[in-house]
Scaffold this motif. Structure first.
Motif, mmCIF file in Angstrom:
data_model
loop_
_atom_site.group_PDB
_atom_site.id
_atom_site.type_symbol
_atom_site.label_atom_id
_atom_site.label_comp_id
_atom_site.label_asym_id
_atom_site.label_seq_id
_atom_site.Cartn_x
_atom_site.Cartn_y
_atom_site.Cartn_z
ATOM 1 N N ASP A 533 -2.483 2.290 14.908
ATOM 2 C CA ASP A 533 -1.594 1.334 15.560
ATOM 3 C C ASP A 533 -1.405 0.080 14.714
ATOM 4 O OD1 ASP A 533 -4.120 0.369 15.754
ATOM 5 O OD2 ASP A 533 -4.114 0.060 17.929
ATOM 6 N N ALA A 534 -1.541 0.199 13.377
ATOM 7 C CA ALA A 534 -1.344 -0.961 12.500
ATOM 8 C C ALA A 534 0.141 -1.316 12.472
ATOM 9 C CB ALA A 534 -1.827 -0.642 11.091
ATOM 10 N N ARG A 535 0.425 -2.626 12.458
ATOM 11 C CA ARG A 535 1.829 -3.027 12.549
ATOM 12 C C ARG A 535 2.266 -3.991 11.467
ATOM 13 N NH1 ARG A 535 2.476 -5.216 18.470
ATOM 14 N NH2 ARG A 535 0.446 -6.088 17.934
ATOM 15 N N LEU A 536 1.317 -4.430 10.625
ATOM 16 C CA LEU A 536 1.690 -5.424 9.608
ATOM 17 C C LEU A 536 2.280 -4.695 8.407
ATOM 18 C CD1 LEU A 536 1.849 -8.323 8.836
ATOM 19 C CD2 LEU A 536 -0.530 -8.258 8.137
ATOM 20 N N LYS A 537 3.581 -4.928 8.182
ATOM 21 C CA LYS A 537 4.280 -4.147 7.147
ATOM 22 C C LYS A 537 4.668 -4.995 5.953
ATOM 23 C CE LYS A 537 6.775 -0.300 8.642
ATOM 24 N NZ LYS A 537 8.032 0.267 9.120
ATOM 25 N N LEU A 538 4.697 -4.330 4.797
ATOM 26 C CA LEU A 538 5.182 -4.954 3.577
ATOM 27 C C LEU A 538 6.701 -4.819 3.533
ATOM 28 C CD1 LEU A 538 2.637 -3.398 1.088
ATOM 29 C CD2 LEU A 538 2.904 -5.839 1.465
ATOM 30 N N ILE A 539 7.364 -5.873 3.053
ATOM 31 C CA ILE A 539 8.818 -5.795 2.903
ATOM 32 C C ILE A 539 9.153 -4.989 1.658
ATOM 33 C CG2 ILE A 539 10.892 -7.155 2.389
ATOM 34 C CD1 ILE A 539 9.634 -9.465 3.925
ATOM 35 N N ASN A 540 8.353 -5.205 0.615
ATOM 36 C CA ASN A 540 8.682 -4.578 -0.675
ATOM 37 C C ASN A 540 7.518 -3.753 -1.221
ATOM 38 O OD1 ASN A 540 7.182 -6.941 -0.973
ATOM 39 N ND2 ASN A 540 7.981 -7.384 -3.000
ATOM 40 N N PRO A 541 7.162 -2.680 -0.510
ATOM 41 C CA PRO A 541 6.068 -1.850 -1.037
ATOM 42 C C PRO A 541 6.514 -1.197 -2.349
ATOM 43 C CG PRO A 541 7.194 -0.697 0.719
ATOM 44 C CD PRO A 541 7.809 -2.064 0.662
ATOM 45 N N HIS A 542 5.553 -0.853 -3.192
ATOM 46 C CA HIS A 542 5.949 -0.202 -4.449
ATOM 47 C C HIS A 542 6.306 1.251 -4.203
ATOM 48 C CE1 HIS A 542 1.662 0.415 -3.981
ATOM 49 N NE2 HIS A 542 1.854 1.557 -4.605
ATOM 50 N N ALA A 543 5.859 1.793 -3.068
ATOM 51 C CA ALA A 543 6.258 3.146 -2.704
ATOM 52 C C ALA A 543 6.493 3.143 -1.197
ATOM 53 C CB ALA A 543 5.166 4.146 -3.075
ATOM 54 N N LYS A 544 7.476 3.908 -0.781
ATOM 55 C CA LYS A 544 7.874 3.890 0.635
ATOM 56 C C LYS A 544 6.734 4.263 1.565
ATOM 57 C CE LYS A 544 12.812 4.717 0.937
ATOM 58 N NZ LYS A 544 13.778 5.778 0.764
ATOM 59 N N ASN A 545 5.875 5.170 1.097
ATOM 60 C CA ASN A 545 4.822 5.666 1.981
ATOM 61 C C ASN A 545 3.596 4.762 2.002
ATOM 62 O OD1 ASN A 545 4.321 6.376 -0.702
ATOM 63 N ND2 ASN A 545 2.840 7.914 -0.064
ATOM 64 N N MET A 546 3.709 3.582 1.396
ATOM 65 C CA MET A 546 2.557 2.677 1.372
ATOM 66 C C MET A 546 2.985 1.297 1.845
ATOM 67 S SD MET A 546 0.399 4.007 -1.789
ATOM 68 C CE MET A 546 0.397 5.751 -2.197
ATOM 69 N N ASP A 547 3.566 1.243 3.031
ATOM 70 C CA ASP A 547 4.158 -0.019 3.474
ATOM 71 C C ASP A 547 3.422 -0.659 4.644
ATOM 72 O OD1 ASP A 547 4.842 1.947 5.255
ATOM 73 O OD2 ASP A 547 6.860 1.195 5.625
ATOM 74 N N ILE A 548 2.269 -0.105 5.035
ATOM 75 C CA ILE A 548 1.573 -0.683 6.183
ATOM 76 C C ILE A 548 0.161 -1.099 5.783
ATOM 77 C CG2 ILE A 548 0.814 -0.282 8.561
ATOM 78 C CD1 ILE A 548 2.904 2.015 8.634
ATOM 79 N N LEU A 549 -0.196 -2.346 6.090
ATOM 80 C CA LEU A 549 -1.558 -2.796 5.784
ATOM 81 C C LEU A 549 -2.521 -2.188 6.799
ATOM 82 C CD1 LEU A 549 -1.395 -6.532 4.698
ATOM 83 C CD2 LEU A 549 -0.996 -4.455 3.390
ATOM 84 N N ARG A 550 -3.671 -1.775 6.311
ATOM 85 C CA ARG A 550 -4.616 -1.050 7.160
ATOM 86 C C ARG A 550 -5.232 -1.961 8.230
ATOM 87 N NH1 ARG A 550 -8.977 -0.199 2.356
ATOM 88 N NH2 ARG A 550 -9.663 -2.352 2.178
#
Lengths: 792, 343
Positions: A533-550
């Motif tokens: 249920d993590a919700r803090l997201k990156l605007i500009n992740p280096h890869a699409k599948n790595m956009d949510i902080l744990r």
């Protein structure tokens, strides 16, 4: 940025200084040189050749057989370029010479015909990347002479690290670099030659209006007619190419050349499309086609150049398709302006459009450059085409004059800041060499900052200290020990505890520390069946599948576990890492450190891993805080928790973390045979635990007696319950009670397990008599019997 | 009776002398001197004898008892020594070369190892260790470090931005800011930690890496002090005397700013592949704390000066252990990481 040494030498004489030394000293006093390339070294034995005969090759459609006059002899050479013609002069590489990609030219036979030497394209002699046939040289070049006598192919190109000149708008052109060189080597600086535009001051001005003077402090324009015709001189083309720009046509080349020389970007509009030029910011979104052919949405507050109401350029970034010069252009409206650095950068970021021009404007260029650059442009244009006509005066709208910066600095300040004394004369000389003017009054220096350094770079005393010391040479400052007041700060107990935990886990428990990324790998989570249920997201992740902080360490650890499952049957890993939470979307991040331990095994069953984690955490917290933690039942919160095999780690009423067998489905998704158990602890909770005091007790002088009893217990009664029941038994001589083991094997009544406890009894006043011991035993067994636990 | 004692004595002494083990000897002792032993029985029977006889038999029997006790204890001693001697022999099956019981040790991350070493050096010099969050705000990561919005220096740090307007810190420098606000001047701190830059990952670039920030503020801190402390630090880190040089480097939060180069430790400056033939290795950015940065933190730059530096912990760990591929460090791959068993 690429810098040509030939170009530098237009402005400063560097005779007698070794090339290596030039760039070493530049690095030590000004900016970082990333690379030095010797151009032309690989071009050898290339002469001017005259093509005197061209015949088609009998066996090849593409090739022709040419005869070339090399000045000394006539040789046969095969050529594949369609533009080879009788009578042209060409660069001709002789046999034994070298060109790009061919280190040594030999005699070859192609389809039965001998070829001797090569008729070269501009690309082959390294001065262009266009491969449009052979290079046709001017007719006045004399056959047989080395090509290098006519063309400045030999040059030294230095790549200066752009990051190291971010703060130096003056170093974004060759002239500025030359000025540094002059200061470093104490040589004289020659100014670029300019055209003073004689007789133009009476001509009519251009209609220019600056409506947003916050973003444009100066705008210079001039009208130049009859520019059509003429070609860019070869040496200019070579310099442009060596500095990373592609020569296109004379007007564009010249604006680029001036930019590389002075640092000032210019723009040439086709005069036909400009009636009244207006500089203003957009008030709303507009759509505009830039000259690179892209339709762009321009956001509000972007500085634009308009013809009346029609946008014709994004100021300082790129011109528009609607007003760019073309082969039909006869007359120019030449722009040279000062655009604000911050706003140029902001617009460039918002548009996602970085250009050579914006890269320079965003550094905050010298507002005196626009005028000089136009005069330099006219000077060089006249060399290309002498019959151009200046038909307007240099129209200079300059609403915001630059502030002059003067800094007062005194000798004691300088000495204190450096920790080393530099003599007054040296200070003044250095500042003067950098074009700062200095008046000295006793210990005080009054320093006037030159305009080209005053836009952002130099404004305070410390800036001057840098100027003085970098030219003086940092190597000339003797290191000196510090003499300071001692003021202890808080001791970092958090760090100490973290290090202790690492040691305990690694040394005592054979667990390996790893580092993982702070974002989830969504692909792994999907593969493993992990939902979170993590919700803090990156605007500009280096890869699409790595956009949510744990928000838990466990998925990161399971991912590391997956990688290792291929190589090990049994392993343990841990990390103290950060996890991140937000209360609501857009809310502030709540970050805290979390300790996660993962045990993995193909041989042990999941229960053993679970129990092992219990021992590890008990041991760890005992070592850290001298306390015996408890455990309590836990309802699984996350998908990776085993519905029955998870517990809270507890101290008093605080839950420190949890231990769980990893859900068998997730284990299976990761590895068919691997079992995993995890423990995750909130580090804040550990730090908050107070350490228990040691309460010393004198050992009894009388012997203690150990009594081990095994009780038969119904299989469904948990240890916790049995333990709680036994703890209810109180007796004066009972010193301590300890669980020994559990037996569930053969020889027991159905649905029973056997649990053994050790009772330590004794007295601090006497040796217990056998009567006392028997009495204790009877009382205990009676008590247990009543609760339904019979002695095995 | 006296003959019986005499015979018993002779027989017993022979048997004692002939006995070969402590067990045999003990059996003999019990048979003679135990509760129901032959001699004990004789002594017990004394009270049934009369007068002169009792006296004589008593004397003989007691003499014999003394003698036997002595001989038995002598023999016991002798046998004991023999047994110790025997246990020292080579035929016990003992093999000193057999491996001991394995007690495996886990590994620490190489970053942890290097970080601790540097923490030790600095705490030894009176620096305090401070920490800061990995998710930072614009103010601490940029603004207070003299990097305002739309400053071109922001390009130097490819920032990961979060949807809530915060960011992943691009350096450990925000810890300086936090420490200055918390403690004021004078100040001596280091701040090791994880940093993030949105770069493409390859063998020498990572988007997640460790830095160690250091800062010292006091009255009279100078460039000469900075050079001294850096030299000292690096000599301690590399455990040998080092040569360093400073050259201009641009970082908005220092003025002047430097790049510190270390004389290549592999070739001692002669030029090799490690230093790309230059003889120097670019090691750490540093500089005098920019007066604006001090002012932001309410420290008077006319009274206090200071220096700051940023040491790449990841880079240092790679240099120390000869790790060629930076990706190993965040891989969790125990084939590599297990080698760093605790030291």
């Amino acid at each position: 940025m690429n810098i040509s040494l030939n170009w530098i030498k237009d402005f400063v004489n560097l005779d007698g200084i070794d090339v290596k030394d030039i760039w070493h000293r530049f690095t030590m006093s000004a900016a970082e040189v990333e690379d030095v390339v010797e151009k032309g070294r690989d071009i050898q034995n290339v002469v001017v050749g005259k093509v005197i005969d061209v015949k088609p090759h009998p066996d090849s459609k593409k090739l022709s057989i040419c005869l070339v006059d090399t000045g000394k002899e006539v040789v046969q050479s095969l050529c594949g370029a369609p533009n080879v013609k009788v009578g042209i002069k060409v660069p001709f590489a002789l046999a034994g010479g070298s060109i790009k990609k061919i280190e040594k030219i030999g005699k070859v036979k192609v389809a039965g015909e001998e070829s001797n030497g090569i008729i070269c394209s501009a690309m082959e002699i390294g001065i262009s990347d266009s491969h449009e046939g052979v290079m046709i040289l001017p007719g006045e070049f004399e056959a047989g002479k080395s090509i290098k006598e006519y063309l400045n192919i030999d040059d030294i190109i230095i790549e200066v690290d752009n990051k190291s000149i971010t703060h130096r708008p003056d170093l974004w052109g060759h002239y500025g670099i030359a000025r540094e060189m002059a200061a470093i080597f104490g040589r004289r600086l020659k100014k670029p030659e300019i055209d003073e535009l004689p007789g133009t001051s009476e001509l009519p001005g251009l209609d220019i209006e600056i409506r947003d003077s916050n973003k444009c402090s100066r705008y210079c324009g001039i009208e130049i007619r009859d520019v059509k015709g003429g070609t860019t001189p070869l040496d200019m083309q070579i310099r442009l190419y060596y500095c990373g720009m592609r020569p296109i046509e004379p007007i564009v080349d010249l604006t680029n050349y001036i930019m590389l020389e002075t640092g000032q970007p210019m723009h040439a509009f086709d005069r036909r499309f400009i009636e009244k030029l207006v500089v203003d910011s957009t008030k709303e979104d507009i759509v505009f086609n830039t000259l690179d052919g892209v339709e762009r949405k321009i956001p509000p507050d972007t500085l634009m150049i308009y013809n009346n109401d029609t946008p014709v350029a994004v100021a300082g970034i790129m011109g528009g398709e609607n007003s760019e010069i073309s082969e039909n252009t006869m007359d120019l409206f030449l722009e040279s302006a000062s655009f604000n650095g911050y706003s140029t950068r902001k617009s460039s970021m918002l548009l996602g459009l970085r250009t050579e021009a914006s890269a320079r404007f965003e550094k905050s260029l010298d507002p005196l450059l626009p005028e000089i650059s136009i005069k330099r442009f006219v000077k060089l244009l006249k060399e290309i085409k002498s019959d151009i006509n200046i038909t307007s005066r240099l129209t200079d709208i300059f609403p915001v004059k630059p502030a002059h910066i003067e800094i007062k600095i005194d000798k004691p300040y300088i000495d204190k800041y450096i920790g080393h004394s530099i003599e007054d004369k040296k200070i003044v000389d250095i500042l003067n060499s950098l074009e700062f003017s200095v008046t000295q009054n006793g210990d005080e220096f009054n320093v006037k900052v030159p305009g080209f350094r005053a836009t952002r770079d130099i404004s305070i005393k410390a800036d001057l200290v840098e100027e003085i010391t970098r030219i003086y040479g940092y190597d000339n400052i003797e290191p000196e020990t510090v003499d300071v007041i001692l003021k202890p700060l808080d001791f970092n107990n958090v760090r100490l505890t973290e290090h202790k935990i690492r040691d305990i886990l690694a040394i005592n428990h054979n667990i390996n520390e790893i580092h993982s990324y702070v974002w989830y790998d969504n692909d792994f989570n999907k593969r493993a069946g992990i939902i979170h249920d993590a919700r803090l997201k990156l605007i500009n992740p280096h890869a699409k599948n790595m956009d949510i902080l744990r928000n838990s360490m466990v998925p990161s650890m399971l991912q590391a576990a997956e990688g290792n499952a291929r190589f090990f049957d049994e392993y343990s890993i841990f990390e103290i890492g950060s996890i991140f939470n937000i209360d609501k979307k857009g809310g502030e991040c709540k970050e805290n450190k979390s300790l996660c331990v993962l045990l993995a095994s193909r041989t042990l069953n999941e229960d053993s891993l679970f129990y092992k984690l219990k021992s590890i955490v008990s041991h760890m917290i005992k070592v850290l805080k001298k306390i015996e933690i408890d455990f309590s039942e836990k309802k699984p919160e996350y998908v990776w928790m085993h519905p029955a095999k998870s517990i809270n780690i507890k101290w008093e009423d605080n839950i420190l973390g949890y231990i769980s067998v990893v859900h068998p489905q997730i284990c299976k998704n990761i590895d068919r045979k691997m079992k995993f158990a995890v423990m995750e602890i909130d580090m804040r909770k550990i730090h908050a635990l107070s350490e228990n005091e040691i309460l010393y007790e004198e050992p009894s002088r009388y012997p203690e007696v150990y009594l081990d009893f095994s009780f038969l217990v119904n299989s469904d009664i948990p240890y916790d319950k049995v333990n709680e029941d036994i703890e209810g038994f109180k007796d004066e001589i009972l010193k301590s009670l300890k669980f020994i083991d559990i037996y569930t094997g053969k020889g027991l009544p159905q649905n029973k397990k056997s649990m053994t406890f050790r009772f330590t009894i004794g007295s601090s006043e006497r040796t217990l008599s056998s009567g006392e011991i028997d009495e204790f035993t009877n009382k205990l067994l009676d008590y247990m019997d009543k609760l339904g636990y019979t002695l095995r | 009776m006296l003959d019986r004692i005499k015979a018993l004595g002779e027989g017993a002494i022979n048997e004692i002398r002939a006995s070969e083990s402590r067990q045999d000897l003990e059996k003999l002792r019990v048979g003679l001197l135990g509760k129901k032993g032959e001699l004990t029985e004789i002594l017990k029977g004394l009270k049934e004898l009369d007068g002169q006889m009792r006296k004589e038999v008593g004397r003989e029997a007691n003499l014999l008892k003394g003698k036997l006790t002595r001989i038995i204890s002598q023999k016991a001693e002798e046998l004991g020594q023999k047994e110790v001697g025997k246990s020292l022999g080579m035929d016990t099956g003992f093999d000193f070369s057999l491996p001991g019981t394995e007690l495996p040790v886990g590994a620490l991350s190489p970053i942890t190892i290097v970080q601790r070493e540097i923490e030790k050096i600095f705490t030894g010099m009176g620096f305090s260790i401070v920490d800061g969050p990995e998710v930072e705000d614009d103010f601490h990561n940029f603004e207070a470090l003299n990097i305002p919005e739309h400053h071109p220096a922001r390009d130097m740090q490819d920032t990961y931005w979060l949807e809530n307007g915060q960011l992943l810190r691009t350096h450990t420098s925000p810890c300086q800011v936090r420490a200055m606000f918390k403690y004021g001047a004078p100040l001596k701190i280091i701040a090791p930690g994880r940093c993030f830059r949105n770069e493409n990952v390859d063998a020498s670039h990572e988007n997640t890496f460790f830095q160690l920030e250091g800062m010292m503020i006091d009255k009279n801190i100078s460039i000469a002090n900075l050079i001294y402390v850096m030299k000292l630090l690096l000599s301690e880190v590399f455990k040998r005397a080092v040569k360093i040089r400073l050259r201009p480097g641009y970082f908005p939060f220092v003025e002047p700013g430097f790049e510190l180069d270390l004389n290549c430790l592999i070739c001692n400056g002669a030029g090799c592949s490690t230093c790309k033939r230059s003889g120097w290795i670019e090691l750490l950015p540093c500089g005098m704390v920019h007066p604006n940065v001090l002012e932001y933190a309410n420290i008077d730059p006319e009274v206090y000066t200071g220096f700051a530096f940023g040491l790449g912990l990841t880079r240092l760990a790679m240099m120390k252990y000869g790790i060629r591929d930076i990706r190993v460090l965040n891989s969790g791959d125990l084939r590599s990481l297990k080698q760093f068993a605790t030291v």
